[in-house]
Design a protein around this motif. Sequence first.
Motif, mmCIF file in Angstrom:
data_model
loop_
_atom_site.group_PDB
_atom_site.id
_atom_site.type_symbol
_atom_site.label_atom_id
_atom_site.label_comp_id
_atom_site.label_asym_id
_atom_site.label_seq_id
_atom_site.Cartn_x
_atom_site.Cartn_y
_atom_site.Cartn_z
ATOM 1 N N PRO A 70 0.826 -1.162 -0.225
ATOM 2 C CA PRO A 70 0.671 -0.234 -0.320
ATOM 3 C C PRO A 70 1.021 1.120 -0.256
ATOM 4 O O PRO A 70 1.887 1.215 0.807
ATOM 5 C CB PRO A 70 -0.807 0.408 1.268
ATOM 6 N N VAL A 71 0.855 2.669 -0.700
ATOM 7 C CA VAL A 71 0.929 3.403 -0.824
ATOM 8 C C VAL A 71 0.758 4.175 0.303
ATOM 9 O O VAL A 71 1.448 5.371 0.800
ATOM 10 C CB VAL A 71 1.135 4.222 -2.509
ATOM 11 N N LEU A 78 4.662 8.294 4.283
ATOM 12 C CA LEU A 78 4.202 9.717 2.973
ATOM 13 C C LEU A 78 5.100 10.950 3.157
ATOM 14 O O LEU A 78 5.514 11.212 2.652
ATOM 15 C CB LEU A 78 2.412 10.411 2.460
ATOM 16 N N LEU A 79 5.193 11.145 4.422
ATOM 17 C CA LEU A 79 5.776 12.661 4.553
ATOM 18 C C LEU A 79 7.414 12.226 4.664
ATOM 19 O O LEU A 79 8.436 13.164 4.668
ATOM 20 C CB LEU A 79 5.076 12.766 6.563
ATOM 21 N N ASP A 80 8.028 11.286 5.099
ATOM 22 C CA ASP A 80 9.150 11.222 5.251
ATOM 23 C C ASP A 80 9.542 10.895 4.030
ATOM 24 O O ASP A 80 10.439 11.073 3.621
ATOM 25 C CB ASP A 80 9.612 9.788 5.949
ATOM 26 N N ASN A 81 8.971 10.606 3.057
ATOM 27 C CA ASN A 81 9.471 10.406 1.423
ATOM 28 C C ASN A 81 8.945 11.248 1.357
ATOM 29 O O ASN A 81 10.502 11.423 -0.016
ATOM 30 C CB ASN A 81 7.865 9.397 1.230
ATOM 31 N N ILE A 110 -1.659 16.866 5.445
ATOM 32 C CA ILE A 110 -2.601 15.280 5.136
ATOM 33 C C ILE A 110 -1.771 15.270 4.006
ATOM 34 O O ILE A 110 -1.628 15.495 2.407
ATOM 35 C CB ILE A 110 -4.197 15.394 4.040
ATOM 36 N N PRO A 111 -0.436 14.239 4.520
ATOM 37 C CA PRO A 111 0.202 14.158 3.194
ATOM 38 C C PRO A 111 -0.236 12.962 1.885
ATOM 39 O O PRO A 111 -0.422 12.392 2.550
ATOM 40 C CB PRO A 111 1.506 12.868 4.264
ATOM 41 N N LYS A 112 0.673 13.860 0.748
ATOM 42 C CA LYS A 112 -0.138 12.823 0.292
ATOM 43 C C LYS A 112 1.781 12.484 -1.411
ATOM 44 O O LYS A 112 2.466 12.470 0.067
ATOM 45 C CB LYS A 112 -0.786 13.747 -1.411
ATOM 46 N N LYS A 113 1.271 11.744 -2.065
ATOM 47 C CA LYS A 113 2.397 10.855 -2.475
ATOM 48 C C LYS A 113 3.204 11.348 -2.695
ATOM 49 O O LYS A 113 4.646 11.584 -3.031
ATOM 50 C CB LYS A 113 1.805 9.819 -4.048
#
Length: 182
Positions: A70-71, A78-81, A110-113
């Motif tokens: 899951p992404v 998602l934030l760290d990415n 809201i962190p997104k991809k």
Amino acid sequence: MAKTSGEFEQEFIQSAKEKTGKSLEQWLPVVKASGLTKQMEITNWLKSSHELNHMQASLLAGLYLNHGMPVYQNESSLLDNQFIKSEQMRPLFEVVSRKIMSLFPDAQLIPKKTYLSFTATREFAAINIKPKEIRLGVDLGDQAFDDTLQKSKLTGPMPRISHMVVLTDIGQFDKKVISRVC
């Protein structure tokens, strides 16, 4: 309340076989055999060759590119990415994020991809993290562009994010800039 990306993704994983004819585990080798490696290429191929709708194709492409995992399930990841190639931008992001959250206490980060969304009733600001800059996008409607407020070039957020400020250091996020974007 609208569903989050994580909720859509989880729903897709659970109902893929029913809605597409194949489970996620069955789709992954199909996508691999295509030889495609980019999100949009895979999405478009799934839509044209397998008649998936855009959301199904996009979620499946994301899952494939994330090795079947899951992404959107882990917002912390998602934030760290966002900072994998831009860790030096994290202190600047923290200052900007804290300021936005203090000015709009009902807002959510809201962190997104591909970006970070600031949402209250709807998304009103977004941030793209780049290796040498942060692009703070805001919804300013028809306000004229100038040297500070440029036309938005952010990747990912809603089209209503019309303007952006490019920040390269904390000193640029001063009262003048804050008053123009917040």
